[in-house]
Design an enzyme around this catalytic site. Structure first.
Site, mmCIF file in Angstrom:
data_model
loop_
_atom_site.group_PDB
_atom_site.id
_atom_site.type_symbol
_atom_site.label_atom_id
_atom_site.label_comp_id
_atom_site.label_asym_id
_atom_site.label_seq_id
_atom_site.Cartn_x
_atom_site.Cartn_y
_atom_site.Cartn_z
ATOM 1 C CG ASP A 1 39.238 1.009 58.389
ATOM 2 O OD1 ASP A 1 40.065 1.403 57.539
ATOM 3 O OD2 ASP A 1 38.270 1.699 58.759
ATOM 4 C CD GLU B 1 38.840 6.276 55.165
ATOM 5 O OE1 GLU B 1 38.419 7.393 54.822
ATOM 6 O OE2 GLU B 1 38.241 5.209 54.896
ATOM 7 C CD GLU B 2 35.555 2.847 54.970
ATOM 8 O OE1 GLU B 2 34.707 3.759 55.013
ATOM 9 O OE2 GLU B 2 36.019 2.399 53.903
ATOM 10 C CG HIS C 1 31.320 2.068 51.092
ATOM 11 N ND1 HIS C 1 31.019 2.903 52.153
ATOM 12 C CD2 HIS C 1 32.663 2.153 50.936
ATOM 13 C CE1 HIS C 1 32.130 3.474 52.602
ATOM 14 N NE2 HIS C 1 33.145 3.021 51.876
#
Length: 400
Positions: free
Chosen positions: A82, A140-141, A365
């Site tokens: 993702d 996963e995020e 990020h």
């Protein structure tokens, strides 16, 4: 030529293909639980390799099983797929085509590396003693993430050990990061509303000042780390949102606070919500306010099994050389790879992918995050040589 040298050569020959997959995925990112096209691409690519039993254990995930000619160890390898809700600011020619969505954490590289390992190993079915299970995970995020959903779907049934990796841009390319025992923290979240009584800012005595009271709460919560937790226990409590007020001359009725707690020790983790509420209750009551408090336990901590970690360190030495081993300290970031470790002993390791000479220095990020694509080859080599050691050589010390 040794088995390791042969696998390394084949991984090097796959490098451009793996980079191509990574760039395709980078251009077509999808958010957590929305990985429709990503999962379909992975599924179709795996099917094209042959010798793999490919399935969709959940709507947005993919699993491929390479079942060997003889019984033996079942080794699972995991990659996440993702992306993040970030507007990309990179200028290379494979930037995201989806505005506001970006692979800013390396998951495109993780998926490409595991695809490379699956392609290479799929041609060696007759050499496998046991099974290699390739897990392509969604979401996963976010918490709760896709790992737990995949576990509930049975992907870990019968697995003897599990490994995974993370490309890491803040470590310079040229090593593999290994950490035995606690490696990444549990990730919990809290929400708090401090409820006072609003009014004119020039007449504070007629209000119950939610801003002032909430500020005291934020400051006092830090005493939990410094005065309620053993200094030798890792604990982070961070307030990350403080929302209240609409203009300069109005004291608001309420302030909303949100944050995260990171820890390793299960008893300390369980105690934190009560410690927090004791502080919150005491301060709000002392000032005539009230509160609403919610605490949510997130991912388990990533705890690397010492025996599996030792095997992975041996793989680094055999595959890349002793100088590639970097013994890392634990970090307080989180990873839902830990859900797989609840079902089988495992090891999560880092593949450094920063490169100052190439200008690859931005953290995860960040809108300009990227990775040194030379690291993709390292990841493929680590996966396939882990398989060599655990399910091809199937040495006695690899059996659990």
């Amino acid at each position: 030529m040794t088995a390791t040298e042969t696998l390394n050569k084949e991984a090097e020959e796959l490098k451009e293909q793996v980079i191509s997959w990574r760039r395709y995925l980078h251009q077509n990112p999808e958010l957590s639980f929305r990985e429709e096209k990503t999962a379909q691409f992975v599924y179709e690519t795996l099917v094209s390799f042959g010798n793999l039993a490919v399935s969709r254990p959940t709507e947005k995930s993919v699993m491929a099983r390479l079942i060997g000619s003889e019984p033996g160890t079942v080794l699972a390898m995991r990659a996440d797929m993702d992306a993040l809700p970030i507007m990309e600011e990179n200028t290379f020619d494979f930037v995201s085509k989806n505005p506001g969505v970006m692979h800013a954490c390396g998951h495109d590289g993780h998926t490409a590396m595991l695809l490379g390992a699956a392609k290479l190993l799929s041609s060696k079915k007759d050499q496998i003693k046991g099974e290699v299970r390739f897990l392509f995970q969604h979401a996963e995020e976010v918490v709760p993430g896709g790992a737990e959903e995949m576990v509930q779907a049975g992907v870990m049934d019968g697995v003897d050990m599990v490994i995974g990796t993370h490309l890491w841009s803040t470590m310079e390319f040229g090593t593999v990061g290994i950490c035995s025992g606690p490696m990444m923290a549990a990730t919990d979240t809290f929400w708090l509303t401090v409820i006072g009584k609003g009014g004119h800012a020039a007449l504070p005595h007629e209000t119950i000042d939610s801003i002032a009271i909430a500020a005291l709460v934020v400051t006092s919560l830090q005493h939990i780390v410094s005065r309620n937790a053993d200094p030798l226990d890792n604990l982070v409590l961070s307030v990350t949102q403080f929302i209240g007020g609409t203009t300069h001359n109005v004291i608001p009725d309420a302030v909303e606070i949100c944050g995260t707690v990171r820890s390793f020790d299960k008893d300390l983790r369980a105690a934190v919500p009560g410690l927090m509420e004791r502080v919150i209750k005491g301060i709000t009551e002392a000032h005539g306010a009230s509160y609403e408090f919610k605490y949510e336990f997130g991912n388990y901590p990533v705890i690397n099994d010492p025996e599996v970690t030792k095997l992975i360190e041996e793989v680094v030495v055999e595959t890349l050389g002793q100088e590639w081993v970097e013994h890392m300290r634990p970090i307080m970031g989180g990873e839902d790879f830990s859900a797989f470790q609840q079902k089988a002993p495992g090891c999560f390791f880092f593949v450094p992918a920063g490169n100052k000479e190439k200008g690859i220095t931005y953290p995860h990020h960040h809108p300009r995050f990227t990775v040194d694509e030379d690291a993709l080859e390292v990841g493929v080599k680590m996966f396939v040589n882990a398989a060599r050691k655990i399910v091809m050589e199937n040495k006695e010390n690899c059996e659990r």
